[in-house]
Design a protein around this motif. Sequence first.
Motif, PDB file in Angstrom:
ATOM      1  N   VAL A 173       0.831  -1.057   0.117  1.00  0.00           N
ATOM      2  CA  VAL A 173      -0.049  -0.094  -0.016  1.00  0.00           C
ATOM      3  C   VAL A 173       1.039   1.099   0.129  1.00  0.00           C
ATOM      4  O   VAL A 173       0.516   2.101  -0.611  1.00  0.00           O
ATOM      5  CB  VAL A 173      -0.929  -0.097   1.341  1.00  0.00           C
ATOM      6  N   ALA A 174       1.976   1.353   0.856  1.00  0.00           N
ATOM      7  CA  ALA A 174       2.636   2.105   0.873  1.00  0.00           C
ATOM      8  C   ALA A 174       3.657   2.644  -0.676  1.00  0.00           C
ATOM      9  O   ALA A 174       3.566   3.658  -0.865  1.00  0.00           O
ATOM     10  CB  ALA A 174       3.903   2.061   2.026  1.00  0.00           C
ATOM     11  N   ALA A 175       4.057   1.465  -1.150  1.00  0.00           N
ATOM     12  CA  ALA A 175       4.481   1.515  -2.566  1.00  0.00           C
ATOM     13  C   ALA A 175       3.760   2.259  -3.457  1.00  0.00           C
ATOM     14  O   ALA A 175       3.934   3.030  -4.352  1.00  0.00           O
ATOM     15  CB  ALA A 175       5.034   0.166  -2.592  1.00  0.00           C
ATOM     16  N   ILE A 176       2.432   1.610  -3.605  1.00  0.00           N
ATOM     17  CA  ILE A 176       1.271   2.281  -4.648  1.00  0.00           C
ATOM     18  C   ILE A 176       1.157   3.725  -4.301  1.00  0.00           C
ATOM     19  O   ILE A 176       1.051   4.752  -5.177  1.00  0.00           O
ATOM     20  CB  ILE A 176      -0.098   1.506  -4.334  1.00  0.00           C
ATOM     21  N   LYS A 177       1.032   4.007  -2.945  1.00  0.00           N
ATOM     22  CA  LYS A 177       0.905   5.423  -2.737  1.00  0.00           C
ATOM     23  C   LYS A 177       2.130   6.447  -3.251  1.00  0.00           C
ATOM     24  O   LYS A 177       1.746   7.646  -3.625  1.00  0.00           O
ATOM     25  CB  LYS A 177       0.156   5.678  -1.206  1.00  0.00           C
ATOM     26  N   GLY A 178       3.167   5.852  -3.031  1.00  0.00           N
ATOM     27  CA  GLY A 178       4.453   6.597  -3.261  1.00  0.00           C
ATOM     28  C   GLY A 178       4.689   6.750  -4.661  1.00  0.00           C
ATOM     29  O   GLY A 178       4.812   7.721  -5.604  1.00  0.00           O
ATOM     30  N   HIS A 179       4.240   5.806  -5.418  1.00  0.00           N
ATOM     31  CA  HIS A 179       4.371   5.699  -6.985  1.00  0.00           C
ATOM     32  C   HIS A 179       3.127   6.780  -7.541  1.00  0.00           C
ATOM     33  O   HIS A 179       3.413   7.366  -8.526  1.00  0.00           O
ATOM     34  CB  HIS A 179       3.890   4.260  -7.513  1.00  0.00           C
ATOM     35  N   GLN A 180       2.054   6.770  -6.788  1.00  0.00           N
ATOM     36  CA  GLN A 180       0.973   7.661  -7.475  1.00  0.00           C
ATOM     37  C   GLN A 180       1.329   9.049  -7.341  1.00  0.00           C
ATOM     38  O   GLN A 180       0.979   9.819  -8.288  1.00  0.00           O
ATOM     39  CB  GLN A 180      -0.287   7.323  -6.594  1.00  0.00           C
ATOM     40  N   LYS A 181       1.954   9.544  -6.312  1.00  0.00           N
ATOM     41  CA  LYS A 181       2.669  10.745  -6.114  1.00  0.00           C
ATOM     42  C   LYS A 181       3.650  10.870  -7.405  1.00  0.00           C
ATOM     43  O   LYS A 181       3.557  12.148  -8.001  1.00  0.00           O
ATOM     44  CB  LYS A 181       3.505  11.114  -5.064  1.00  0.00           C
ATOM     45  N   ASN A 182       4.220   9.996  -7.930  1.00  0.00           N
ATOM     46  CA  ASN A 182       5.282  10.492  -8.995  1.00  0.00           C
ATOM     47  C   ASN A 182       4.437  10.453 -10.353  1.00  0.00           C
ATOM     48  O   ASN A 182       5.080  11.159 -11.254  1.00  0.00           O
ATOM     49  CB  ASN A 182       6.284   9.082  -8.970  1.00  0.00           C
ATOM     50  N   PHE A 183       3.200  10.011 -10.469  1.00  0.00           N
ATOM     51  CA  PHE A 183       2.529   9.601 -11.880  1.00  0.00           C
ATOM     52  C   PHE A 183       1.486  11.089 -11.714  1.00  0.00           C
ATOM     53  O   PHE A 183       1.022  11.052 -12.681  1.00  0.00           O
ATOM     54  CB  PHE A 183       2.068   8.594 -12.004  1.00  0.00           C
TER      55      PHE A 183
END
Length: 439
Positions: A428-438
């Motif tokens: 979950v933390a990884a997905i939310k981190g990637h979302q900020k980059n996109f």
Amino acid sequence: MVASQVPTQRITITRAPAKYIVKAGDTISAIAKRHGLSTDAVLQLNRMNTRTIIYPGQQIVVAGSAVAAPKTGPTAPVAVPRGAATYVVKSGDTLGAIASRHGVSLQSILASNKLTQNAIIHPGQKITVGTTAVAPVAPAPAPKPAPTGGSYTVKAGDTLGAIAARNNVALAGLLQANGLSMTSIIHPGQALKLTGSPAGTPTPPKTVQPAPAPASGSYTVKGGDTLGAIASRNSVSLSSLLTANKLSMTTVIYPGQKLVIPGRGSTPAPAPAPAPTGLVPSSFLGYTYPDRVVADANANKALLNSLPAPSPAQMQQIVADTARSMGVDPSLALAFAFQESSFNQRAVSPANAIGTMQVIPSSGVWASELVGRKLNLLDPQDNATAGVAIIRSLIRTSPSLDIAIASYYQGQYSVTTNGMFNDTKQYVAAIKGHQKNFR
């Protein structure tokens, strides 16, 4: 969400009226908090569960005694009288399930009710289903013994999964008995063998002997064939087969269709290559998968390796465009695609999770029901559609975005029952981190 993000804000609790009219943006948890109730209490008062979708204008009971849970044990099925033309939607219903239950095609349900494949139905809504004979609308009776023979004629709107469930045979057994695969396309009027073990019983893998190579430069399509398999069987490249027949990767072939085999005369074809192995590992994160699952994963990996595939940049654009068209935040869909495969459509996991969005075949069947058409997970566009459809459904049926994200990885039932595992929290933390980059 507001309460969790602004913990210092004081929320006034009002005396609960007997009923509450749902407004746009409402959730069950927010309604419960506003009226000083627990989410579970509101769900019980309204005979709902955590997957129930509410809609503006709906009346929610927020006072009174919780409705008693239904008694367990066999319940006599309620029959739809002959000539009845409507069905009242119940919690958990889908358009595909309603169509199957009443023996009509999904297309006829959509047309009769002026709905689209993306339409959302809600409990209490009346659906026109046409004239039917007696059809059960209560919990299904005990499954019938598995058939030892017989056949089934495919009807419009049928899927292999639905046919297997309806006749209480394992899907793997149905596929093997008919020489089909998860990506095979069936058509109305096609006869399927129903031999096989009951659903839930492991079916040993069966080697299907390939059809002999044609002695001329043509090939007649058989049930379960794919363009990639035909090209491999006849020792020609897939691209030359497509060019010779003026086809594309998205062309649907059908039994009885004749295809030109380029560069083939009367020379016999060489013996088919053995089933691929070693392309996909058998274990992941300490868990070893069954041999049959790994074998399927290796077969899908080999097929994907033989097919043209978009570049990571092209696949990223496909995922973003698909998310926009389906009403999902593109940055979130891109985060899932990056985490799952780094936009690699040829990725296959030991669990037989396929393509960019890493969708397993059973989830692909669910995604097909969500969008109202059969999806081919080996096709880049369909793979993106399946992943985005699942994300959209999880967001709509989860109490929070974190739980929706976790459910894509761990499964919604497991998250609801057991909470998030440690690796799920990291996901979950990884997905939310990637979302900020996109964004």
